[in-house]
Design a protein around this motif. Structure first.
Motif, PDB file in Angstrom:
ATOM      1  N   ILE A 254     -10.410 -28.907   8.687  1.00 54.21           N
ATOM      2  CA  ILE A 254      -9.943 -29.786   7.603  1.00 54.21           C
ATOM      3  C   ILE A 254     -10.543 -29.396   6.249  1.00 54.21           C
TER       4      ILE A 254
ATOM      5  N   ARG B 296     -19.057 -24.006  -1.162  1.00 53.21           N
ATOM      6  CA  ARG B 296     -19.195 -24.561  -2.514  1.00 53.21           C
ATOM      7  C   ARG B 296     -20.571 -24.266  -3.097  1.00 53.21           C
ATOM      8  N   GLN B 297     -21.544 -24.074  -2.191  1.00 51.79           N
ATOM      9  CA  GLN B 297     -22.909 -23.946  -2.694  1.00 51.79           C
ATOM     10  C   GLN B 297     -23.137 -22.684  -3.502  1.00 51.79           C
ATOM     11  N   SER B 298     -22.656 -21.574  -2.986  1.00 56.06           N
ATOM     12  CA  SER B 298     -22.815 -20.341  -3.754  1.00 56.06           C
ATOM     13  C   SER B 298     -21.782 -19.325  -3.303  1.00 56.06           C
ATOM     14  N   ALA B 299     -21.652 -18.278  -4.079  1.00 59.10           N
ATOM     15  CA  ALA B 299     -20.636 -17.286  -3.774  1.00 59.10           C
ATOM     16  C   ALA B 299     -21.021 -16.484  -2.546  1.00 59.10           C
ATOM     17  N   LEU B 300     -22.303 -16.184  -2.419  1.00 56.47           N
ATOM     18  CA  LEU B 300     -22.779 -15.478  -1.238  1.00 56.47           C
ATOM     19  C   LEU B 300     -23.494 -16.505  -0.368  1.00 56.47           C
TER      20      LEU B 300
ATOM     21  N   SER C  11      -7.932 -24.205   6.005  1.00 55.63           N
ATOM     22  CA  SER C  11      -6.972 -25.306   5.918  1.00 55.63           C
ATOM     23  C   SER C  11      -6.258 -25.324   4.565  1.00 55.63           C
ATOM     24  N   ASP C  12      -6.712 -24.493   3.616  1.00 56.10           N
ATOM     25  CA  ASP C  12      -6.016 -24.479   2.321  1.00 56.10           C
ATOM     26  C   ASP C  12      -4.699 -23.706   2.388  1.00 56.10           C
ATOM     27  N   GLY C  13      -4.454 -23.051   3.511  1.00 55.96           N
ATOM     28  CA  GLY C  13      -3.178 -22.375   3.697  1.00 55.96           C
ATOM     29  C   GLY C  13      -3.039 -21.076   2.949  1.00 55.96           C
ATOM     30  N   GLU C  14      -4.077 -20.654   2.215  1.00 51.53           N
ATOM     31  CA  GLU C  14      -3.925 -19.387   1.492  1.00 51.53           C
ATOM     32  C   GLU C  14      -5.043 -18.393   1.752  1.00 51.53           C
TER      33      GLU C  14
ATOM     34  N   ARG D 189       1.713  -7.517   5.595  1.00 46.84           N
ATOM     35  CA  ARG D 189       0.548  -7.018   4.875  1.00 46.84           C
ATOM     36  C   ARG D 189      -0.466  -6.457   5.841  1.00 46.84           C
TER      37      ARG D 189
ATOM     38  N   GLU E 216      -2.246 -13.353   0.416  1.00 42.82           N
ATOM     39  CA  GLU E 216      -1.289 -12.590  -0.391  1.00 42.82           C
ATOM     40  C   GLU E 216      -1.903 -11.355  -1.031  1.00 42.82           C
TER      41      GLU E 216
ATOM     42  N   CYS F 135     -11.738 -26.966   3.603  1.00 42.72           N
ATOM     43  CA  CYS F 135     -11.535 -25.540   3.359  1.00 42.72           C
ATOM     44  C   CYS F 135     -12.818 -24.863   2.872  1.00 42.72           C
ATOM     45  N   ASN F 136     -13.842 -25.638   2.557  1.00 40.99           N
ATOM     46  CA  ASN F 136     -15.071 -25.035   2.056  1.00 40.99           C
ATOM     47  C   ASN F 136     -16.101 -24.791   3.153  1.00 40.99           C
TER      48      ASN F 136
END
Lengths: 586, 508
Positions: B292, B312-316, B242-245, B225, B261, B294-295
């Motif tokens: 460890i 986790r707190q916000s998108a931006l 760490s989430d592998g994706e 890719r 992907e 992922c966030n």
């Protein structure tokens, strides 16, 4: 080297090309695998073709994807259901490749085959396959395994069932987050096949584990499963086990989790029933509508109508409507846009009086929104409000907004509004339309952007269909014909385009009397582009008008054009002439 | 993430048993060694080094856009025979690598819209999760990230066909016609869906026979890719989650989040671009995901601060969760203060508890639970302070040195000029500080000045000998030979470092 009889040549080539160096040829052969299988016969397909495919799983992803798809419908070619198990080995190896789309296709196909297999074969070959994949060394195999349990489980013995449940439980706790995600995604599907006694005990334990996963990405998918699980459980169990999780999730630290809840909430309301919806989920939903994160508000706002459908109007007005008012002046344009796309649906729920009292001010403020998408979303759902409050009230406030959008400086906005004009026309009726919108329709034909002019021409055709040829004759045709004399050749061309679109709607008589003379005149234009467009237009007119008109007028005109100095004009003129001759032969 | 607790215990936090003994560093291997007087080609200069998670593979990228892979040879399954293994003296066993393969990852390009040349130089390499025996990695130049798969393929040959290609030289011409399913002359179309084949099939047809011609395998690298067109500025970092994706890519002003992907969309999660570019005071210099969680991710800036953000707190995530900054020492401000404060690299420790940062003068270790100041700082270039003016003149002051931590978090290392690199003990009470040269004799230039430990005003341990401005022979530092890129083996005391076009490996 074997030589094959002449008539078998194509099929022989097809088989050879399974191993061609050119990926396109291999793809072509794989897509016609069923033909190859029929040529080889059922027995050789089982004994040769399928093992051959099993050994060749190191091909390009595209080929593997096609193979995974083909094998899913291959049962008839290997001799029916009793031989279905021979298809499992190649699909098993496809389940372990690292490309997700290939694996997913292979899992799909395995599920299809598994659901057709005889129970004894399922136990003998399908279940061991699932177990092998679940114990696979690489995560790809274990991810695939998660999607197969719901097929394997049915028809198993109790001992095997217990084993499968415990394997699934292990997958839910796998080291790799990818596997836990797959387990979370498929949990709902697996749960549907389980006996209800295990549902409460084992599945819910797995679910609880997943909802507490350290990885955000896993918890997200667990939320997605909430609704599916909630529907399977008895209402009281759902209230006891799923509801607290949901309420918790709706206040999760992670905005993505809250976003998922916002997307799922109304389905959960269905699962827990109206009482709990009132006491627990309405407050949760109100919180989501007021969330700090715009993405969460977008998701929540987009569900406002669906959610209100579950509630009675009083509750909606009391709890939801105040939030909706706030959202209509939200700082994020995307939130307002999401709200605008669904808010019209609230009108029928609230009824006429409440709509006029509460919703109309919101509609109007959204219609005046500075962001064009918001305004467009309102206009596109107009019919729903129209039914509740009537066109008169609506049109007063609506038309200025439409006119403004029709002249928006972003051409995509203008394009979007043109798409809605025929709908508006049918809603507003002829009289209203003539006054306000007629002029706009002509203006679009001379827009600076080609796409708008093209859409404008199409719009005329659709209006002619809507209001009939007589109306079009009065209100559209004269303006179009006038445009043929426009000094700008692009505008003249657009007039021809409009004619070619309108001619089939207007019918033979008007075409001959009004359009054809103008077109013939245009064939003497000085710009070659106009002339070859005339040739193309004439070609399209041939089926509409009488043969006599073709012979008398069109043919002569085309013959003249076919002697034009410009090569393109000659080409299209000859094309048109050929199609006249073709039509004559037919 | 087993052993996280053990790592924490043995690293800087506290260990009751006292600091581990200092390591004696020995030369292990060199790849691409230069002979005396040999000219270095610009394209061969190494620009990125990265070990994979297991430590069994090492990748380097160079300015010519190539990626070279090495594999470990001393692990059990790679040793030739049991006897060989037994004959080896246990004490000399240390990670050894051999050349595995190489491939051209990036090519020079030209951006016609902006009239800019895009160099092929590899800025960063990151390993991804291996699958099915194949290796996966991400490599990036200034603009484009690529996802590579490297896999062994057996060499196969097709031995039997229905149509003999040698007897049918024109076979290429009829093929396309048949491939399209058009076979006009034949009324009987065997390829049509409903042609009735005899029930037993046609016996004369056979499947192509594929034979493995030899036991040889060849390594094939395929670009899976391409993640392009998402960065207006130069990409300085990429880092896997760490989430592998998912992974992030960072340029001067923005950090984008990608799914491995999905190559046609990415999400902007940090944007420090001011509305008016004239207000620009700070750029992003490096970014890394928490190993460890992922966030969580951290990014460093040209002003010397590190920001930890929680997705986790916000998108931006323009507002940070935590800010790590060292207050400026009063009275020390000069023209160079801001330039030398710029952080060139940050790395998380394996357990995610600490962040190591490198600025021009120092290496600093931060505890992510303590944002008042670094838990330790190590002087690397203090001896250059009087020469900052010269360094500014010849642009050396903008050199971006990388840093690394040992797998157990007990040591840190970074590069310097004259092909030197420095290793410090990071455990509490450790006075370990070594200066080594990237050559076959790493201790040659080590200065035996005592690793003096001093207390700074903020009661932070400052360690590190202050090498004089010249080496043992009295020669001035050579600013043209700089050791920018280095990596620590994830499980062993082994360091790989790049001196121009040569890759040197040491063990301790």
């Amino acid at each position: 080297m074997a030589m094959v009889d002449e008539p078998l040549y194509p099929i022989a080539v097809l088989i050879d090309e399974l191993k061609n160096d050119d990926i396109q040829l291999r793809l072509n052969s794989i897509r016609r695998l069923s033909t190859i299988a029929r040529a080889l016969g059922e027995e050789r397909t089982r004994k040769e073709l399928i093992p051959f495919l099993s050994e060749n799983s190191d091909d390009d992803d595209e080929v593997l994807l096609a193979m995974a798809g083909e094998l899913g419908v291959f049962i008839p070619f290997v001799g029916g259901v009793e031989h279905a198990h021979v298809l499992l080995p190649p699909l098993e190896s496809l389940c372990t490749v690292e490309e997700t789309c290939v694996r997913e296709k292979a899992v799909d196909s395995l599920c299809k085959i598994g659901s057709e297999m005889r129970e004894s074969d399922l136990v003998d070959s399908f279940v061991p396959l699932v177990k092998r994949l679940a114990a696979g060394e690489w995560f790809a195999a274990r991810v695939s395994a998660c999607g197969l349990f719901h097929v394997a489980y049915q028809g198993c013995t109790d001992v095997l069932k217990t084993e499968l449940r415990s394997i699934y439980n292990q997958l839910c706790q796998d080291d790799m987050p990818m596997v836990r995600r797959a387990a979370a995604t498929n949990l709902g599907k697996f749960a549907t096949t389980l006996e209800s006694s295990y549902l409460n005990a084992e599945i819910m334990t797995m679910f609880d584990d997943l909802t507490k996963d350290e990885q955000d990405s896993v918890r997200l998918l667990a939320v997605e499963g909430c609704a599916a699980l909630g529907k399977l459980l008895e209402p009281q169990d759902c209230v006891a086990r799923v509801l607290p999780v949901i309420v918790n999730f709706s206040q999760d630290k992670s905005w993505r989790v809250r976003y998922m809840v916002a997307n799922q909430l109304y389905e959960l309301c269905e699962a827990v029933g109206p009482d709990c919806t009132k006491t627990d989920l309405v407050p949760a939903y109100v919180r989501l509508l007021q969330d700090n994160e715009a993405e969460v508000r977008i998701a929540a706002a987009g569900k406002v109508t669906k959610f209100c459908q579950l509630l009675n109007p009083e509750l909606s007005i009391q709890h939801i409507l105040p939030c909706v008012k706030d959202l209509s002046s939200d700082s994020s344009q995307h939130v307002r846009s999401a709200l605008a796309s669904v808010i019209m649906g609230m009108a029928p729920i609230l009824g006429k009086d409440s709509t006029i009292e509460h919703l109309l001010p919101i509609f109007l403020s959204l219609l005046k929104d500075e962001f064009p998408d918001v305004r467009l979303n309102i206009i596109s759902k107009l019919d729903q409000v129209n039914q509740v409050i009537g066109i008169d009230r609506l049109s007063q406030s609506l038309l200025p907004a439409i006119v403004e959008l029709a002249e928006d400086r972003h051409w995509r906005v203008r394009l979007a509004i043109i798409e809605y004009v025929p709908l508006l026309a049918s809603q507003l009726g002829i009289g209203f339309f003539d006054d306000k919108l007629g002029a706009l329709c002509m203006q679009w034909l001379q827009d600076k952007v080609y796409s708008i002019r093209e859409a404008g021409a199409n719009n005329l055709k659709r209006l002619a269909e809507e209001f009939g040829s007589e109306w079009a004759m009065q209100h559209l045709v004269p303006q179009v014909l006038e445009m043929v004399n426009n000094p700008h050749y692009l505008h003249r061309m657009m007039a021809l385009r409009a004619i070619s679109l309108m001619a089939p709607v207007m019918g033979s008589e008007i075409t001959c009397s009004k359009f054809l003379p103008v077109v013939v005149e245009a064939s003497k234009d000085i710009v070659p582009n106009i002339k070859f467009n005339v040739a193309k237009l004439m070609q399209s007119l041939i089926p509409i008008v009488d043969q006599s008109v073709v012979d008398k007028t069109i043919r002569q005109c085309l013959v003249d054009l076919s002697e034009d100095p410009d090569v393109d004009v000659r080409y299209f003129a000859n094309q048109a002439l050929q199609s006249i001759n073709g039509a004559a032969v037919a | 993430m087993k052993g996280g607790g053990d790592d924490a215990a043995s690293s800087a936090a506290a260990s009751a048993s006292g600091p581990p003994p200092s390591l004696e560093w020995r030369f292990s291997q060199v790849f691409g060694e230069r002979t005396a007087g040999e000219e270095v080609h610009e394209v061969d200069i190494i620009s990125a080094i990265e070990f994979d998670k297991s430590g069994d593979h090492l990748a380097t990228g160079d300015r010519g856009g190539r990626v070279v892979l090495f594999e470990r040879t001393d692990t059990k399954d790679n040793v030739g025979s049991r006897r060989d293994a037994e004959q080896m003296d246990y004490s000399v066993r240390h990670p050894e690598f051999r050349y595995k393969t190489e491939f051209q990852s990036h090519e020079p390009e030209f951006d016609y819209l902006k009239s800019l040349e895009i160099e092929e130089k590899i800025n960063k390499i990151r390993w991804c999760q291996p699958a099915n025996g194949a290796l996966f990695l991400l490599s990036t130049n200034d603009k484009t990230i690529k996802y590579w798969k490297v896999q062994e393929k057996k060499i196969k040959k097709i031995s039997e066909m229905n149509i003999d290609p040698s007897k049918d030289p024109g076979s290429s011409s009829p093929l396309p016609i048949i491939a399209n399913g058009v076979h006009a002359d034949k009324p009987q179309d065997y390829l049509s869906k409903d042609f009735p084949f005899p029930p037993g099939g046609i016996p004369s047809l056979r499947l192509p026979l594929v034979v493995v011609t030899s036991l040889e395998t060849s390594l094939v690298a395929r670009c899976r890719r391409v993640y392009a067109h998402a960065h207006d500025y130069h990409i300085n970092s990429i880092s896997n989650s760490s989430d592998g994706e998912t992974f992030i890519s960072a340029d001067d002003l923005r950090v984008n989040l990608w799914n491995l992907e999905v190559s046609n969309q990415s999400f902007n999660i940090v944007d420090v671009k001011p509305t008016n570019m004239e207000d620009l005071t700070e750029v992003i210099t490096s970014a890394e995901f928490h190993p460890i969680h992922c966030n969580m991710l951290a990014y460093s800036s040209s002003k010397g601060s590190i920001r930890l953000i929680d997705m986790r707190q916000s998108a931006l995530c323009d507002s940070h969760t935590k800010l790590f900054e060292e207050p400026e020492a009063p009275g020390s401000r000069s023209f160079f203060t801001e330039i030398i404060a710029s952080i060139s690299d940050i790395k998380f420790s394996k357990n995610g508890r600490y962040i190591l940062s490198r600025d021009y003068m120092t290496l600093k270790l931060w505890d992510i639970n303590m944002d008042s100041g670094p838990v330790a700082s190590y002087q690397v270039h203090e001896h250059l302070r009087p020469r900052l003016c010269d360094l500014y003149e010849n642009d050396s002051i903008f050199d971006k040195f990388e840093c690394c931590l040992s797998g157990d978090g007990s040591r840190v290392a970074t590069g310097s000029y004259s092909n030197l690199f420095r290793v410090f003990g990071a455990s509490q009470g450790s006075t370990e500080a070594a200066t080594l040269e990237a050559s076959k004799n790493p201790m040659r230039r080590q200065i035996q000045a005592p690793a003096r430990s001093s207390r700074s005003m903020t009661s932070v341990a400052r360690r590190g000998s202050e090498s004089p401005g010249s080496d043992a022979n009295g020669n001035a530092h050579d600013f043209t030979t700089k050791l920018l890129h280095m990596a620590w083996h994830p499980t062993e005391n082994s360091i790989a470092c790049a001196a121009a076009n040569s890759l040197y490996m040491y063990y301790g």
